[in-house]
Write an enzyme that holds these catalytic residues in place. Structure first.
Site, PDB file in Angstrom:
ATOM      1  N   GLU A   1     111.792  21.459  -9.120  1.00  0.00           N
ATOM      2  CA  GLU A   1     111.278  20.768  -7.828  1.00  0.00           C
ATOM      3  C   GLU A   1     109.940  20.173  -7.873  1.00  0.00           C
ATOM      4  O   GLU A   1     109.713  19.008  -7.350  1.00  0.00           O
ATOM      5  CB  GLU A   1     111.218  21.634  -6.605  1.00  0.00           C
ATOM      6  CG  GLU A   1     111.102  21.001  -5.284  1.00  0.00           C
ATOM      7  CD  GLU A   1     109.655  20.924  -5.068  1.00  0.00           C
ATOM      8  OE1 GLU A   1     109.487  20.112  -3.915  1.00  0.00           O
ATOM      9  OE2 GLU A   1     108.770  21.434  -5.551  1.00  0.00           O
TER      10      GLU A   1
ATOM     11  N   ASP B   1     109.606  26.838 -10.349  1.00  0.00           N
ATOM     12  CA  ASP B   1     108.706  26.022 -11.181  1.00  0.00           C
ATOM     13  C   ASP B   1     107.221  25.854 -10.504  1.00  0.00           C
ATOM     14  O   ASP B   1     107.225  25.871  -9.037  1.00  0.00           O
ATOM     15  CB  ASP B   1     109.092  24.709 -11.874  1.00  0.00           C
ATOM     16  CG  ASP B   1     109.466  23.757 -10.659  1.00  0.00           C
ATOM     17  OD1 ASP B   1     110.132  24.182  -9.671  1.00  0.00           O
ATOM     18  OD2 ASP B   1     109.141  22.631 -10.846  1.00  0.00           O
TER      19      ASP B   1
END
Length: 375
Positions: free
Chosen positions: A143, A84
């Site tokens: 994350e 991400d």
């Protein structure tokens, strides 16, 4: 060790372009599925077994590469990355397009940390047909928002590993990150009682006044804790009240806390959890919004760094490491006692900024270094 040639370098750059072109903001499940499908296909072709782990935020990947030759029976080394980014869809067509200028490559997520994913894959491909240790890889999908759905997965994948390497960006000079400050975000929420500020002030209980007193108390808590080891506290947001002639019925503040070690972290968070109102009628609650534990570098972490440095020496690479202020997935892994280093991504800069970029030659150096560590 065979170093990267023109063909393997070109393949790595093309894969990086592909990943950056697949915009994958945190919590975008459709984007997460798309990029993990591509990554899974590449790693399967390189010989990995791939497990997709669906989550509310997207899809995590856990991949295993069997060892070969004399090192086949060693414990695996864990490689940690995330798919991400902080960038929303449309960034490529806006402020942060893909740009190649000489040795510099720019684009959303190119530095943090799609280049790290390319390094893992290219290194594994370099090892094909050679003796190497087993490798376990975890790629989380959340994350950048504190890993809310991947913490338990990280606790699982560390079982039985010999050590862990994180692929976040290094220090600006290329040094690896050995130890990271813990990062905790908390919300202080205060409920009071509304009343007219002139006609009936005694009936009111000001949530804003209560919050101010609580923040002053917290300042004292942080100061006392910092007498032993530095604790950072930033008041990120404060809000409350409606208008000047109404006693405020609600107020809240969001704080960002940073800890060097687990002891100071535990002491401060325990006190915050026990905050009590200063004035009668007020209600104070403390909510932890995100928590990455402090990872204070151990002798085992430094020993892993020495192993990486020894692998880099024959390649002409001088590898160093030191603690970092920022937090990431390796905070949890390192805090669990697993020998850990982070910052294995390429040199560059501008993480989370429009200037995000990498230096391409250092991506190739990291690939060769990782292959040397694993081989």
């Amino acid at each position: 060790m065979t170093l990267m040639d023109e063909t393997t370098r070109g393949r790595a750059l093309e894969r990086l372009r592909t990943l950056v072109g697949m915009e994958s903001p945190s919590r975008d499940v459709t984007a997460s599925r798309a990029i993990t499908d591509v990554l899974a296909g590449w790693f399967e072709t390189a010989g990995a077994t791939v497990e997709r782990v669906p989550a509310e935020a997207g899809v995590h990947l856990v991949m295993e590469v069997a060892g070969a030759g004399a090192r086949a029976q060693e414990a695996p080394l864990l490689l940690i990355g995330h798919s991400d980014t902080v960038w929303p869809r449309g960034t490529l067509d806006g402020d942060v397009p893909w740009v190649e200028v000489g040795d510099t490559v720019r684009g959303p997520g190119v530095y943090d940390m799609k280049s790290g994913l390319v390094i893992m894959l290219a290194a594994i491909e370099l090892l094909q047909g050679r003796s190497h240790r087993p490798v376990r890889i975890v790629v989380t999908c959340d994350e950048e928002v504190g890993s809310p759905t991947s913490k338990n997965l990280l606790r699982q994948v560390v079982e039985g590993v010999d050590g862990a390497i994180g692929f976040e960006s290094p220090h600006p000079d290329g040094a690896l990150k050995v130890g990271r400050r813990g990062s905790t975000r908390v919300r202080i929420d205060v409920t009071g009682r509304a009343a007219h500020a002139a006609l009936d002030p005694g009936r009111g209980v000001s949530a804003i006044d209560e919050l101010v007193d609580q923040l002053l108390a917290i300042r004292g808590i942080i100061a006392r804790a910092s007498e032993d080891v530095e604790v950072l506290c930033n008041s990120g947001t404060i809000s409350g009240g409606t208008r000047a002639n109404v006693v405020a019925a609600h107020a809240e503040a969001e704080l960002g806390l940073r800890f060097i070690d687990a002891d100071s972290e535990h002491r401060v968070l325990t006190v915050l959890d026990g905050l009590t109102p200063v004035r009668e009628g007020a209600v104070v609650t403390v909510e932890t919004l995100s928590h990455r534990p402090a990872w204070l570098a151990s002798a085992a972490d430094r020993a892993l760094l020495e192993r990486v440095a020894a692998a880099g020496a024959p390649l002409g690479l001088h590898v160093t490491g030191r603690p970092a202020a920022g937090a990431g997935d390796t905070n949890l892994v390192g805090s669990l006692g697993v020998p850990t280093v982070d910052g294995f991504g390429p040199l560059g800069g501008g993480a989370h900024a429009a200037s995000e970029h990498i230096l391409l030659h250092t991506l190739y150096e990291r690939v060769e270094l990782l292959a040397a560590v694993l081989g």
